[in-house]
Design a protein around this motif. Structure first.
Motif, PDB file in Angstrom:
ATOM      1  N   LYS A   1       0.813  -1.221   0.000  1.00 31.92           N
ATOM      2  CA  LYS A   1       0.000   0.000   0.000  1.00 31.92           C
ATOM      3  C   LYS A   1       0.842   1.265   0.000  1.00 31.92           C
ATOM      4  CE  LYS A   1      -4.060   0.286   2.031  1.00 31.92           C
ATOM      5  NZ  LYS A   1      -5.142   0.379   3.066  1.00 31.92           N
ATOM      6  N   ILE A   2       1.988   1.246   0.712  1.00 31.56           N
ATOM      7  CA  ILE A   2       2.789   2.466   0.890  1.00 31.56           C
ATOM      8  C   ILE A   2       4.246   2.155   0.570  1.00 31.56           C
ATOM      9  CG2 ILE A   2       3.538   4.250   2.532  1.00 31.56           C
ATOM     10  CD1 ILE A   2       1.005   3.743   4.139  1.00 31.56           C
ATOM     11  N   LEU A   3       4.916   3.126  -0.029  1.00 30.20           N
ATOM     12  CA  LEU A   3       6.362   3.069  -0.279  1.00 30.20           C
ATOM     13  C   LEU A   3       7.003   4.204   0.505  1.00 30.20           C
ATOM     14  CD1 LEU A   3       8.017   2.643  -3.789  1.00 30.20           C
ATOM     15  CD2 LEU A   3       8.865   4.335  -2.173  1.00 30.20           C
ATOM     16  N   VAL A   4       8.070   3.912   1.246  1.00 33.42           N
ATOM     17  CA  VAL A   4       8.737   4.920   2.075  1.00 33.42           C
ATOM     18  C   VAL A   4      10.139   5.176   1.540  1.00 33.42           C
ATOM     19  CG1 VAL A   4       9.556   5.520   4.394  1.00 33.42           C
ATOM     20  CG2 VAL A   4       7.417   4.239   4.115  1.00 33.42           C
ATOM     21  N   ILE A   5      10.455   6.450   1.340  1.00 32.14           N
ATOM     22  CA  ILE A   5      11.784   6.859   0.871  1.00 32.14           C
ATOM     23  C   ILE A   5      12.238   8.064   1.698  1.00 32.14           C
ATOM     24  CG2 ILE A   5      10.950   8.460  -0.916  1.00 32.14           C
ATOM     25  CD1 ILE A   5      13.765   5.936  -1.518  1.00 32.14           C
ATOM     26  N   ASN A   6      13.542   8.197   1.878  1.00 29.61           N
ATOM     27  CA  ASN A   6      14.101   9.288   2.678  1.00 29.61           C
ATOM     28  C   ASN A   6      15.308   9.863   1.949  1.00 29.61           C
ATOM     29  OD1 ASN A   6      16.149   9.279   5.682  1.00 29.61           O
ATOM     30  ND2 ASN A   6      15.046  10.995   4.813  1.00 29.61           N
ATOM     31  N   SER A   7      15.182  11.102   1.486  1.00 27.50           N
ATOM     32  CA  SER A   7      16.279  11.777   0.789  1.00 27.50           C
ATOM     33  C   SER A   7      16.262  13.262   1.127  1.00 27.50           C
ATOM     34  CB  SER A   7      16.148  11.596  -0.726  1.00 27.50           C
ATOM     35  OG  SER A   7      17.126  12.335  -1.427  1.00 27.50           O
ATOM     36  N   PRO A   8      17.436  13.807   1.508  1.00 34.98           N
ATOM     37  CA  PRO A   8      18.691  13.149   1.871  1.00 34.98           C
ATOM     38  C   PRO A   8      18.467  12.138   3.002  1.00 34.98           C
ATOM     39  CG  PRO A   8      19.035  15.513   1.625  1.00 34.98           C
ATOM     40  CD  PRO A   8      17.557  15.285   1.582  1.00 34.98           C
ATOM     41  N   CYS A   9      19.314  11.119   3.000  1.00 30.19           N
ATOM     42  CA  CYS A   9      19.022   9.930   3.800  1.00 30.19           C
ATOM     43  C   CYS A   9      19.783   9.878   5.124  1.00 30.19           C
ATOM     44  CB  CYS A   9      19.358   8.683   2.978  1.00 30.19           C
ATOM     45  SG  CYS A   9      19.050   7.136   3.846  1.00 30.19           S
ATOM     46  N   ASN A  10      19.054   9.525   6.153  1.00 29.20           N
ATOM     47  CA  ASN A  10      19.629   9.088   7.423  1.00 29.20           C
ATOM     48  C   ASN A  10      19.517   7.562   7.420  1.00 29.20           C
ATOM     49  OD1 ASN A  10      20.292   8.541  10.104  1.00 29.20           O
ATOM     50  ND2 ASN A  10      18.399   9.347  10.941  1.00 29.20           N
ATOM     51  N   PRO A  11      20.626   6.807   7.362  1.00 32.37           N
ATOM     52  CA  PRO A  11      21.965   7.149   7.843  1.00 32.37           C
ATOM     53  C   PRO A  11      23.021   7.410   6.777  1.00 32.37           C
ATOM     54  CG  PRO A  11      21.770   4.785   7.704  1.00 32.37           C
ATOM     55  CD  PRO A  11      20.475   5.340   7.197  1.00 32.37           C
ATOM     56  N   THR A  12      22.693   7.245   5.501  1.00 35.63           N
ATOM     57  CA  THR A  12      23.765   7.146   4.504  1.00 35.63           C
ATOM     58  C   THR A  12      24.244   8.483   3.960  1.00 35.63           C
ATOM     59  OG1 THR A  12      22.271   6.999   2.594  1.00 35.63           O
ATOM     60  CG2 THR A  12      22.763   4.940   3.779  1.00 35.63           C
ATOM     61  N   GLY A  13      23.411   9.519   4.087  1.00 36.46           N
ATOM     62  CA  GLY A  13      23.742  10.791   3.441  1.00 36.46           C
ATOM     63  C   GLY A  13      23.470  10.775   1.948  1.00 36.46           C
ATOM     64  N   GLY A  14      22.818   9.724   1.441  1.00 31.40           N
ATOM     65  CA  GLY A  14      22.500   9.639   0.022  1.00 31.40           C
ATOM     66  C   GLY A  14      21.462  10.665  -0.394  1.00 31.40           C
ATOM     67  N   VAL A  15      21.533  11.098  -1.653  1.00 38.31           N
ATOM     68  CA  VAL A  15      20.584  12.060  -2.206  1.00 38.31           C
ATOM     69  C   VAL A  15      20.058  11.504  -3.525  1.00 38.31           C
ATOM     70  CG1 VAL A  15      20.283  14.394  -3.137  1.00 38.31           C
ATOM     71  CG2 VAL A  15      21.736  14.038  -1.125  1.00 38.31           C
ATOM     72  N   LEU A  16      18.754  11.389  -3.640  1.00 40.41           N
ATOM     73  CA  LEU A  16      18.162  10.889  -4.878  1.00 40.41           C
ATOM     74  C   LEU A  16      18.472  11.814  -6.046  1.00 40.41           C
ATOM     75  CD1 LEU A  16      14.503   9.828  -3.918  1.00 40.41           C
ATOM     76  CD2 LEU A  16      16.323   8.304  -4.710  1.00 40.41           C
ATOM     77  N   THR A  17      18.863  11.232  -7.173  1.00 44.34           N
ATOM     78  CA  THR A  17      18.946  11.993  -8.411  1.00 44.34           C
ATOM     79  C   THR A  17      17.538  12.132  -8.991  1.00 44.34           C
ATOM     80  OG1 THR A  17      19.227  10.042  -9.817  1.00 44.34           O
ATOM     81  CG2 THR A  17      21.240  11.026  -8.873  1.00 44.34           C
ATOM     82  N   ARG A  18      17.368  13.063  -9.934  1.00 47.70           N
ATOM     83  CA  ARG A  18      16.062  13.205 -10.567  1.00 47.70           C
ATOM     84  C   ARG A  18      15.669  11.923 -11.295  1.00 47.70           C
ATOM     85  NH1 ARG A  18      12.354  16.945 -11.447  1.00 47.70           N
ATOM     86  NH2 ARG A  18      13.583  18.478 -10.293  1.00 47.70           N
TER      87      ARG A  18
END
Length: 385
Positions: free
Chosen positions: A164-181
């Motif tokens: 039902k739900i998708l969860v994403i976190n950007s910028p990310c805790n813990p990795t510091g990752g940032v989603l590209t477009r």
């Protein structure tokens, strides 16, 4: 027979390895504490003064359940100014930190057995919130070569008829990752193809060092199926004020507001007044702190990459680093406890953020440069020995 009978679902509840590190670190003298994800800067005095002024003027009564309209308008202006995201005050709910926003969303949407796919490593409070609201967590592991985000194909494989739900976190805790477009677009395509709702935690949106922040709700067809979580704890150094917000479709907010009545009956009045002032006046100071955090994470990443057995990817966002320590011959739990004992440096094991964090540790660059240098020196000396 004891009077206190803990609910069966909580009978085996134990503190996470993160909490255990926090507790042990508190007893260490002369500690270099790289474990806590909290800005080391205090709230700006003028924000405090704005809240105090509101109190002296009599703003000490119950707030509107959805939050003050002036603050909701400032949130709209902030996101349009910084990220080009168009939203309306009616689509915003003030919450007790970003955590309450996520909890209310899961509470409002999940039926027993509904699945929630969550990009991992992640802030695992999501796991407890989903399970406590009857949902089933489906972790989707990431890989360093993809910036610590699962690919669209990874998410696609995790989706079932119960998702039902998708969860994403950007910028990310813990990795510091940032989603590209491109990555964000791929995730959006999966959500639309399978009619999923997206909870997008964007609490670290102010701290970007490579690329540009892409709000999921700004992508075509996503505003009506996305709840964006934001707040003031990180960007405006207001962790103790406990104020965050959700930007979401009206039909979801209506239920979340009703549920919040029995939990908090609104969000602290004076925190809201301080937050409205912060958004209206603090852009330059947020920008300056972002530059300071970038200097810190780049310095620490450079130092870590010279240490035996350690590799650290380029910092992209937030104030975290997620180095691979598997070359030291220890797993992440062993490494974190060894480092605390031998070097008086506290870090968090990667598996505290899910199984795919194995072999890594999280480092929070939330100390001044002199203290970070001291921590890096201690790590380097311990690893050299």
């Amino acid at each position: 027979m004891p009077a206190v009978k803990i609910a069966d679902r909580f009978s085996s509840l134990q503190p996470s390895s993160m909490i255990k590190i926090f507790q042990a670190a508190a007893a260490v003298e002369d500690l270099s504490n790289l474990s806590i994800g909290e800005p080391d800067f205090h709230t700006e005095p003028e924000i405090v003064n704005a809240a105090a002024k509101a109190a002296l003027e009599g703003c000490t009564h119950y707030p509107p359940l959805q939050g003050f309209e002036d603050l909701r308008k400032e949130i709209c202006a902030y996101w349009k100014r910084h990220h080009g995201l168009e939203t309306e005050p009616e689509s915003i709910l003030l919450t007790v930190g970003g955590l309450q926003a996520a909890h209310l969303c899961f509470q409002a949407m999940l039926n027993p057995g509904d699945e929630v796919v969550i990009a991992e490593p992640c802030f695992t409070a999501y796991f407890q919130q989903v399970e406590n609201n009857g949902g089933v967590v489906v972790p989707v592991p990431s890989r360093e070569e993809n910036g610590f985000f699962p690919t669209a194909e990874d998410f696609e494989k995790a989706v079932t008829p119960r998702t039902k739900i998708l969860v994403i976190n950007s910028p990310c805790n813990p990795t510091g990752g940032v989603l590209t477009r491109e990555q964000a677009g791929g995730i959006a395509d999966v959500a639309k193809r399978h009619d999923l709702f997206v909870l997008s935690d964007e609490i670290y949106e102010a701290f970007i060092y490579a690329g540009k922040h892409v709000p999921l709700a700004s992508l075509p067809g996503m505003k009506e199926r996305t709840m964006t979580v934001g707040g003031f704890s990180k960007s405006h150094c207001m962790t103790g004020w406990r104020i965050g917000y959700a930007m979401a479709p009206a039909e979801l907010l209506k239920v979340m507001i009703t549920l919040s009545v029995s939990q908090t009956y609104g969000v602290n009045t004076l925190a809201q007044k301080g937050a409205a002032f912060a958004l209206a006046t603090q852009d330059e100071k947020v920008k300056a702190r972002t530059a300071e955090y970038e200097k810190r994470v780049r310095y620490c990443a450079g130092r870590l990459n010279t240490m035996p057995g350690v590799t650290c990817p380029e910092p992209r966002g937030a104030f975290y680093l997620f180095p691979d320590i598997s070359g030291t011959g220890r797993n992440d739990e062993e490494f974190a406890w060894w480092l605390l004992e031998k070097a008086k440096v506290a870090v968090i094991p990667g598996t505290a953020f899910g199984a795919s964090g194995a072999g890594h540790v999280r480092i929070a660059c939330t100390l001044g440069m002199d203290d970070l240098k001291k921590a890096m020196d201690r790590m380097e000396e311990a690893l050299s020995r």
